[in-house]
Design a protein around this motif. Structure first.
Motif, mmCIF file in Angstrom:
data_model
loop_
_atom_site.group_PDB
_atom_site.id
_atom_site.type_symbol
_atom_site.label_atom_id
_atom_site.label_comp_id
_atom_site.label_asym_id
_atom_site.label_seq_id
_atom_site.Cartn_x
_atom_site.Cartn_y
_atom_site.Cartn_z
ATOM 1 N N TYR A 41 -38.771 35.652 45.342
ATOM 2 C CA TYR A 41 -38.708 36.151 46.730
ATOM 3 C C TYR A 41 -39.954 35.705 47.495
ATOM 4 O O TYR A 41 -39.876 35.373 48.685
ATOM 5 C CB TYR A 41 -38.578 37.678 46.738
ATOM 6 N N ARG A 42 -41.090 35.695 46.809
ATOM 7 C CA ARG A 42 -42.329 35.262 47.465
ATOM 8 C C ARG A 42 -42.267 33.760 47.804
ATOM 9 O O ARG A 42 -42.746 33.334 48.857
ATOM 10 C CB ARG A 42 -43.535 35.551 46.568
ATOM 11 N N ALA A 43 -41.694 32.963 46.905
ATOM 12 C CA ALA A 43 -41.582 31.527 47.169
ATOM 13 C C ALA A 43 -40.688 31.281 48.383
ATOM 14 O O ALA A 43 -40.972 30.407 49.221
ATOM 15 C CB ALA A 43 -41.023 30.804 45.934
ATOM 16 N N VAL A 105 -42.369 39.408 52.973
ATOM 17 C CA VAL A 105 -41.483 39.257 51.805
ATOM 18 C C VAL A 105 -40.486 40.410 51.662
ATOM 19 O O VAL A 105 -39.326 40.183 51.300
ATOM 20 C CB VAL A 105 -42.313 39.025 50.508
ATOM 21 N N SER A 106 -40.876 41.639 51.969
ATOM 22 C CA SER A 106 -39.927 42.749 51.802
ATOM 23 C C SER A 106 -38.760 42.628 52.775
ATOM 24 O O SER A 106 -37.620 42.960 52.435
ATOM 25 C CB SER A 106 -40.619 44.101 52.004
ATOM 26 N N THR A 107 -39.045 42.155 53.993
ATOM 27 C CA THR A 107 -37.976 41.980 54.979
ATOM 28 C C THR A 107 -37.017 40.899 54.500
ATOM 29 O O THR A 107 -35.786 41.052 54.560
ATOM 30 C CB THR A 107 -38.584 41.573 56.345
ATOM 31 N N GLU A 185 -46.146 50.652 52.763
ATOM 32 C CA GLU A 185 -45.076 50.089 53.600
ATOM 33 C C GLU A 185 -44.080 49.315 52.735
ATOM 34 O O GLU A 185 -42.860 49.397 52.941
ATOM 35 C CB GLU A 185 -45.699 49.184 54.685
ATOM 36 N N ARG A 186 -44.590 48.566 51.751
ATOM 37 C CA ARG A 186 -43.653 47.823 50.886
ATOM 38 C C ARG A 186 -42.832 48.775 50.037
ATOM 39 O O ARG A 186 -41.642 48.568 49.816
ATOM 40 C CB ARG A 186 -44.407 46.789 50.056
ATOM 41 N N ASP A 187 -43.436 49.880 49.587
ATOM 42 C CA ASP A 187 -42.675 50.903 48.848
ATOM 43 C C ASP A 187 -41.538 51.421 49.715
ATOM 44 O O ASP A 187 -40.405 51.551 49.266
ATOM 45 C CB ASP A 187 -43.565 52.114 48.527
HETATM 46 O O1 DC Z 1 -43.073 42.325 42.689
HETATM 47 P P1 DC Z 1 -43.560 41.641 43.960
HETATM 48 O O2 DC Z 1 -44.520 42.486 44.744
HETATM 49 O O3 DC Z 1 -44.090 40.274 43.716
HETATM 50 O O4 DC Z 1 -42.245 41.489 44.857
HETATM 51 C C1 DC Z 1 -42.280 40.874 46.112
HETATM 52 C C2 DC Z 1 -41.145 41.407 46.979
HETATM 53 O O5 DC Z 1 -39.901 40.974 46.476
HETATM 54 C C3 DC Z 1 -41.073 42.931 47.101
HETATM 55 O O6 DC Z 1 -41.124 43.314 48.458
HETATM 56 C C4 DC Z 1 -39.763 43.324 46.553
HETATM 57 C C5 DC Z 1 -39.002 42.059 46.374
HETATM 58 N N1 DC Z 1 -38.325 41.982 45.090
HETATM 59 C C6 DC Z 1 -37.019 42.403 45.053
HETATM 60 O O7 DC Z 1 -36.508 42.875 46.063
HETATM 61 N N2 DC Z 1 -36.319 42.290 43.900
HETATM 62 C C7 DC Z 1 -36.878 41.813 42.788
HETATM 63 N N3 DC Z 1 -36.163 41.706 41.673
HETATM 64 C C8 DC Z 1 -38.239 41.380 42.815
HETATM 65 C C9 DC Z 1 -38.939 41.507 43.980
#
Ligand code: DC
Length: 231
Positions: A41-43, A105-107, A185-187
């Motif tokens: 997801y980050r990539a 990334v969360s969006t 916020e990401r939580d």
């Molecule tokens: O684990 P991380 O912080 O690197 O994850 C980055 C983002 O990707 C986070 O906002 C949630 C999302 N993510 C997801 O929705 N599903 C996954 N299996 C892994 C990560």
């Protein structure tokens, strides 16, 4: 006789809960392959930023996914324990953990089209055999039949401290990051999104690692895996 099912270990949990460190160490201890699905997801977030694709443009993000822009290779000798590519570019920790990537990334991960593509790619990886997979929805959605499911939690304070250390080791100065707000916020986004919200699988072993070292968490998970293997 039916083939014995490959050993799939799902490690899910909130941001900066230590999943990636622990999942990689568990894989090393058990001589298994390892994939941190958050890196995928980050990539995609990195590629979206580079191509000026808006985080809420689901159709354009879907096109990036469908074009096969995000690719992974499981390789325990790689610096992250696996390789992830955005287009032709191999990602490293600094690229994936940047403030800009964190902000979107969360969006990006909340879009159904993005999740469908990622889940399909992750299942294809698991179809090759045993693997330790870390993420948010591995036990609930990606590998619902995983032999072992772990849900790793920790207090916000513990997670802020870990995230700071993680950024430092990627060479990123955490001074300008409002880590507590970022994590909260990401939580919120991960837990409240409509599709595959972050939650423990019903049969997951929930481990609160706030007061535990990575080695202690790894030892507990290895014990759980050994027990499951013996059944
Ligand atoms: O684990 P991380 O912080 O690197 O994850 C980055 C983002 O990707 C986070 O906002 C949630 C999302 N993510 C997801 O929705 N599903 C996954 N299996 C892994 C990560």
């Amino acid at each position: 006789m039916p083939e014995p099912q490959a050993l799939h270990i799902a490690i899910d949990g909130p941001a900066a809960g230590g999943k990636t460190t622990v999942a990689r160490l568990v894989a090393q201890r058990l001589h298994l392959l390892y994939l941190d699905t958050g890196a995928m997801y980050r990539a995609l977030a990195y590629l979206a930023l580079r191509t000026q694709t808006e985080a809420d443009n689901a159709a354009a993000l879907r096109r990036l996914c469908e074009a096969g822009c995000i690719r992974v290779e499981l390789d325990v000798t790689a610096p992250m324990g696996f390789r992830v590519f955005a287009g032709e570019t191999e990602m490293n920790d600094a690229m994936l953990q940047s403030k800009e990537v964190n902000a979107v990334v969360s969006t990006i991960a909340a879009h159904a089209a993005v999740r469908d593509a990622m889940v399909a790619a992750q299942r294809a990886v698991a179809a090759h055999g045993a693997v330790v997979m870390a993420g948010r929805d591995i036990g609930t959605v990606v590998l619902p039949d995983a032999r072992v499911k772990i849900f790793l939690t920790a207090s916000v304070d513990a997670r802020v401290a870990r995230r700071r250390a993680q950024l430092a080791s990627a060479g990123i100065d955490a001074g300008s990051h409002r880590l507590e707000d970022e994590i909260a916020e990401r939580d919120r986004l991960d837990r409240t999104r409509a599709i595959s919200p972050l939650a423990p699988a019903r049969e997951a072993h929930v481990i609160d690692s706030s007061a535990m070292s990575a080695d202690q968490v790894v030892a507990e998970i290895v014990t759980i895996v050994e027990r499951a293997r013996a059944v």
